[in-house]
Design a protein around this motif. Sequence first.
Motif, mmCIF file in Angstrom:
data_model
loop_
_atom_site.group_PDB
_atom_site.id
_atom_site.type_symbol
_atom_site.label_atom_id
_atom_site.label_comp_id
_atom_site.label_asym_id
_atom_site.label_seq_id
_atom_site.Cartn_x
_atom_site.Cartn_y
_atom_site.Cartn_z
ATOM 1 N N LEU A 30 0.829 -1.202 0.000
ATOM 2 C CA LEU A 30 0.000 0.000 0.000
ATOM 3 C C LEU A 30 0.866 1.256 0.000
ATOM 4 O O LEU A 30 0.562 2.233 -0.698
ATOM 5 C CB LEU A 30 -0.935 -0.004 1.215
ATOM 6 N N ASP A 31 1.965 1.237 0.740
ATOM 7 C CA ASP A 31 2.880 2.375 0.770
ATOM 8 C C ASP A 31 3.495 2.618 -0.604
ATOM 9 O O ASP A 31 3.585 3.754 -1.071
ATOM 10 C CB ASP A 31 3.972 2.141 1.814
ATOM 11 N N VAL A 32 3.909 1.556 -1.277
ATOM 12 C CA VAL A 32 4.490 1.692 -2.621
ATOM 13 C C VAL A 32 3.453 2.210 -3.607
ATOM 14 O O VAL A 32 3.729 3.099 -4.418
ATOM 15 C CB VAL A 32 5.089 0.346 -3.094
ATOM 16 N N LEU A 33 2.235 1.661 -3.544
ATOM 17 C CA LEU A 33 1.177 2.118 -4.455
ATOM 18 C C LEU A 33 0.793 3.572 -4.183
ATOM 19 O O LEU A 33 0.518 4.330 -5.108
ATOM 20 C CB LEU A 33 -0.039 1.206 -4.345
ATOM 21 N N ARG A 90 2.658 5.938 -3.146
ATOM 22 C CA ARG A 90 3.705 6.878 -3.582
ATOM 23 C C ARG A 90 3.446 7.399 -4.991
ATOM 24 O O ARG A 90 3.862 8.497 -5.325
ATOM 25 C CB ARG A 90 5.068 6.195 -3.575
ATOM 26 N N ASN A 91 2.806 6.596 -5.814
ATOM 27 C CA ASN A 91 2.565 6.964 -7.212
ATOM 28 C C ASN A 91 1.212 7.614 -7.429
ATOM 29 O O ASN A 91 0.772 7.736 -8.565
ATOM 30 C CB ASN A 91 2.716 5.726 -8.101
ATOM 31 N N THR A 92 0.557 7.990 -6.369
ATOM 32 C CA THR A 92 -0.744 8.648 -6.489
ATOM 33 C C THR A 92 -0.743 9.927 -5.667
ATOM 34 O O THR A 92 0.225 10.244 -4.980
ATOM 35 C CB THR A 92 -1.875 7.723 -5.967
ATOM 36 N N ASP A 111 5.256 2.829 6.457
ATOM 37 C CA ASP A 111 6.587 2.253 6.621
ATOM 38 C C ASP A 111 6.885 1.982 8.094
ATOM 39 O O ASP A 111 7.519 0.992 8.437
ATOM 40 C CB ASP A 111 7.652 3.159 6.008
ATOM 41 N N GLU A 112 6.379 2.839 8.956
ATOM 42 C CA GLU A 112 6.558 2.645 10.400
ATOM 43 C C GLU A 112 5.810 1.400 10.882
ATOM 44 O O GLU A 112 6.331 0.622 11.683
ATOM 45 C CB GLU A 112 6.053 3.889 11.126
ATOM 46 N N ILE A 113 4.609 1.218 10.392
ATOM 47 C CA ILE A 113 3.831 0.021 10.743
ATOM 48 C C ILE A 113 4.567 -1.231 10.282
ATOM 49 O O ILE A 113 4.657 -2.214 11.025
ATOM 50 C CB ILE A 113 2.420 0.085 10.117
ATOM 51 N N ALA A 114 5.130 -1.190 9.091
ATOM 52 C CA ALA A 114 5.862 -2.347 8.570
ATOM 53 C C ALA A 114 7.085 -2.663 9.429
ATOM 54 O O ALA A 114 7.372 -3.830 9.710
ATOM 55 C CB ALA A 114 6.274 -2.102 7.120
ATOM 56 N N ARG A 115 7.818 -1.640 9.862
ATOM 57 C CA ARG A 115 9.005 -1.861 10.697
ATOM 58 C C ARG A 115 8.632 -2.462 12.047
ATOM 59 O O ARG A 115 9.275 -3.402 12.520
ATOM 60 C CB ARG A 115 9.774 -0.552 10.900
#
Length: 151
Positions: free
Chosen positions: A14-17, A19-21, A29-33
């Motif tokens: 979701l973070d990567v997607l 970024r392009n919108t 990214d914090e949740i992922a870490r």
Amino acid sequence: VIALMLFMVGTVLLDVLARNTAIRVRGLDEIARVTLVWIVFLVTAIGARYGDLIGMDSLANALPRRLRLIVWVLRRLLFFVFLVLFGWYALGLVEMMWQTGRATPNLRTPLWFVYAPLFIGTSIMLISLVTDFSIRITTGDFDTNIEMQGG
């Protein structure tokens, strides 16, 4: 653990997607870490429970049976001391974060929650180690992990 892994992958995706919108989602990214920290210590604790952690058995397997038993006990005792010391250190970190009220920058997640898996995972490993050692002492079954394959 699988659910946490899927959750982590989903947040990264979701973070990567995003970024392009034009949509901005803070803290993914914090949740992922934080999720990765929980996964690592839970999986390590599970691995310790089933004896799947990395071990160097080549030298121990080359020793005579009596010496293998001594090395097996020494390895477990060293691991026990390490877990007690690391668990004490991790508990101190969690307690300090609790008392100071520190939080992560984006989501304001309390840092005690981020450091908690260090103590929880170490505690589970310690309980597993003591349980396994106690069972082996009472049953006298030390052959499971110290015998060579086919020997």
